[in-house]
Design an enzyme around this catalytic site. Sequence first.
Site, short mmCIF file in Angstrom:
data_model
loop_
_atom_site.label_atom_id
_atom_site.label_comp_id
_atom_site.label_asym_id
_atom_site.label_seq_id
_atom_site.Cartn_x
_atom_site.Cartn_y
_atom_site.Cartn_z
N ASP A 8 0.87 -1.17 0.00
CA ASP A 8 0.00 0.00 0.00
C ASP A 8 0.91 1.23 0.00
O ASP A 8 2.14 1.12 -0.16
CB ASP A 8 -1.00 -0.04 1.17
CG ASP A 8 -0.34 0.24 2.52
OD1 ASP A 8 0.91 0.32 2.59
OD2 ASP A 8 -1.09 0.38 3.51
N CYS A 65 3.30 -3.04 4.02
CA CYS A 65 2.47 -1.87 4.36
C CYS A 65 3.22 -1.09 5.42
O CYS A 65 4.43 -1.26 5.56
CB CYS A 65 1.06 -2.28 4.77
SG CYS A 65 0.92 -3.26 6.28
N THR A 67 3.03 -1.20 8.74
CA THR A 67 3.47 -2.07 9.84
C THR A 67 3.71 -3.52 9.42
O THR A 67 4.31 -4.29 10.17
CB THR A 67 2.38 -2.12 10.92
OG1 THR A 67 1.18 -2.66 10.33
CG2 THR A 67 2.10 -0.74 11.49
N HIS A 98 10.07 -23.96 9.19
CA HIS A 98 9.06 -24.62 10.01
C HIS A 98 7.64 -24.45 9.49
O HIS A 98 6.81 -25.34 9.67
CB HIS A 98 9.11 -24.10 11.45
CG HIS A 98 10.31 -24.59 12.20
ND1 HIS A 98 10.43 -24.50 13.57
CD2 HIS A 98 11.47 -25.17 11.77
CE1 HIS A 98 11.59 -25.01 13.96
NE2 HIS A 98 12.25 -25.42 12.88
N HIS A 133 7.35 -30.99 10.50
CA HIS A 133 6.70 -29.71 10.18
C HIS A 133 5.64 -29.87 9.10
O HIS A 133 4.69 -29.08 9.05
CB HIS A 133 7.74 -28.67 9.78
CG HIS A 133 8.79 -28.46 10.85
ND1 HIS A 133 8.49 -27.94 12.08
CD2 HIS A 133 10.11 -28.77 10.86
CE1 HIS A 133 9.59 -27.89 12.82
NE2 HIS A 133 10.58 -28.41 12.10
#
Length: 145
Positions: A8, A65, A67, A98, A133
């Site tokens: 964004d 973005c 954050t 993992h 995993h």
Amino acid sequence: MLVGIGSDHGGFRLKEDIKQYLQEQGINFTDFGTCSTDSVDYPDVSREVAQAVADGKCDRGIIICGTGIGVSIAANKIRGIRAALCHDVYSAQMSREHNDANILTMGERVIGMGLARAIVEKWLATEFAGGRHSRRVCMIADLER
Ligand code: RB5
């Protein structure tokens, strides 16, 4: 490998820098936008990149973005997507080994470009470890049913 990349407005500058890094490394990518720092809604671009990865049109995705949180939440709503928000190299490595993360998300307002490049380098270079995993990743897929 074809990487789908998007952001964004809050992640635009870091996206452009990561594109330059991918170019320098000879890694192919498709840019899903945005194309400037004009305000856009992060769920839109997140959905586009995530859908391309889920459909097999891109092998991996990187979404940025402000954050890294919003694009991560949105991408993880798409079936088959395992998006990992990573702001350190160790988490980036573990998200591949993992969790078989197929999308990496980061926040431009959280980390610098040098660290972001190191995270991308490690994330793209690390393979899924499989073994025990695999069972757990299958259990995540079961949650989508
Ligand atoms: C946009 O201001 C900001 O909310 C967005 O980039 C992101 O940080 C959301 O999680």
